[in-house]
Design a protein around this motif. Structure first.
Motif, short mmCIF file in Angstrom:
data_model
loop_
_atom_site.label_atom_id
_atom_site.label_comp_id
_atom_site.label_asym_id
_atom_site.label_seq_id
_atom_site.Cartn_x
_atom_site.Cartn_y
_atom_site.Cartn_z
N THR A 1 0.50 4.31 0.41
CA THR A 1 0.35 5.34 1.44
C THR A 1 1.08 4.95 2.73
O THR A 1 1.27 5.80 3.59
CB THR A 1 -1.14 5.60 1.76
OG1 THR A 1 -1.68 4.39 2.32
CG2 THR A 1 -1.91 5.99 0.53
N THR A 2 1.45 3.69 2.84
CA THR A 2 2.16 3.27 4.06
C THR A 2 3.68 3.41 3.92
O THR A 2 4.42 3.20 4.87
CB THR A 2 1.84 1.80 4.40
OG1 THR A 2 2.39 0.97 3.36
CG2 THR A 2 0.35 1.57 4.51
N ASN B 1 0.86 -1.19 0.00
CA ASN B 1 0.00 0.00 0.00
C ASN B 1 0.90 1.24 0.00
O ASN B 1 1.59 1.53 0.97
CB ASN B 1 -0.89 -0.03 1.25
CG ASN B 1 -1.89 1.11 1.25
OD1 ASN B 1 -1.68 2.14 0.61
ND2 ASN B 1 -2.98 0.92 2.01
C1 LIG Z 1 -3.90 2.05 2.20
O1 LIG Z 1 -3.65 2.59 3.48
C2 LIG Z 1 -4.48 3.67 3.80
C3 LIG Z 1 -3.98 4.26 5.14
O2 LIG Z 1 -3.76 3.28 6.08
C4 LIG Z 1 -5.93 3.19 3.88
O3 LIG Z 1 -6.78 4.27 4.16
C5 LIG Z 1 -6.31 2.59 2.54
O4 LIG Z 1 -7.60 2.03 2.61
C6 LIG Z 1 -5.32 1.52 2.13
N1 LIG Z 1 -5.61 1.07 0.78
C7 LIG Z 1 -5.69 -0.23 0.47
C8 LIG Z 1 -5.99 -0.52 -0.98
O5 LIG Z 1 -5.56 -1.13 1.27
#
Ligand SMILES: *[C@@H]1O[C@H](CO)[C@@H](O)[C@H](O)[C@H]1NC(C)=O
Length: 204
Positions: A38-39, A36
């Protein structure tokens, strides 16, 4: 006009060649499957493997630490067209005849002296004794080597124009890959004894 068309053709050919190593990314950077984005933190762009340098373990006289786009190295390099390595050569240490099929290499000698050699496709041989602070370039795909003929350790930081330049090391490719003896005897015009001798280091 014909000359102009030719120039355009050559320019396109050069661009194609220049891009041949790493395909261009259509995102800011590569994110591994299942991760992911964003992580991700700055750690994703950091490698700490060169902390403390590189240690040569006897009986070897050379040690290499590579930073490539491999998943267990620095995958953020994927598609960026660069990678690097830190190499230490004890006196007598050799990085034997090899090529990098996907990348040009540029070497910066950090300490010691280092004898480098390369052969171009016209079979012209180039060699130089580098001093600390010198920079030397090995053009993509050409056979080259480095050997420490000095009395002190040498260290070099090298960079490649590919995130995964690949290495074809001639001794093991020729004599440690299973190419039949008869092929070697015909190619090098030597007897089986010489071929066995050359294969010995790879048959242990
Ligand atoms: C990725 O991580 C973000 C923040 O933790 C979260 O909001 C999001 O749903 C995640 N996306 C997926 C595809 O898992």
């Amino acid at each position: 006009m014909a000359r102009f068309a030719f120039a355009v053709l050559v320019t396109f050919a050069v661009i194609l060649v220049a891009q041949a190593s790493d395909p261009e990314l259509t995102t800011d950077f590569f994110v591994p499957e299942g991760v992911n984005k964003t992580t991700l933190t700055a750690d994703y762009f950091t490698s700490t493997v060169l902390r403390g340098g590189v240690t040569v373990v006897a009986p070897a006289k050379i040690a290499v630490k590579r930073i490539t786009s491999a998943l267990d190295s620095l995958p953020s390099l994927t598609g960026l067209g660069v990678s690097s390595a830190l190499i230490k050569y004890l006196p007598g240490g050799i990085n034997p005849h090899h090529t990098h099929p996907r990348g040009t290499e540029i070497l910066y000698l950090l300490e010691g002296t280092l004898t480098v050699g390369l052969v171009d496709t016209t079979n012209k041989f180039f060699t130089k004794v580098l001093e600390a602070g010198d920079v030397f370039v090995f053009p993509k795909g050409l056979v080259h080597y480095q050997i420490n003929l000095g009395k002190k350790p040498a260290s070099a930081y090298v960079a490649f124009s590919s995130s995964n330049p690949g290495t074809v090391s001639l001794p093991i490719t020729l004599f440690g890959s299973g190419i039949p003896d008869d092929v070697h005897k015909a190619a090098f015009k030597v007897d089986g004894y010489v071929v066995d001798k050359l294969q010995l280091p790879f048959n242990m």
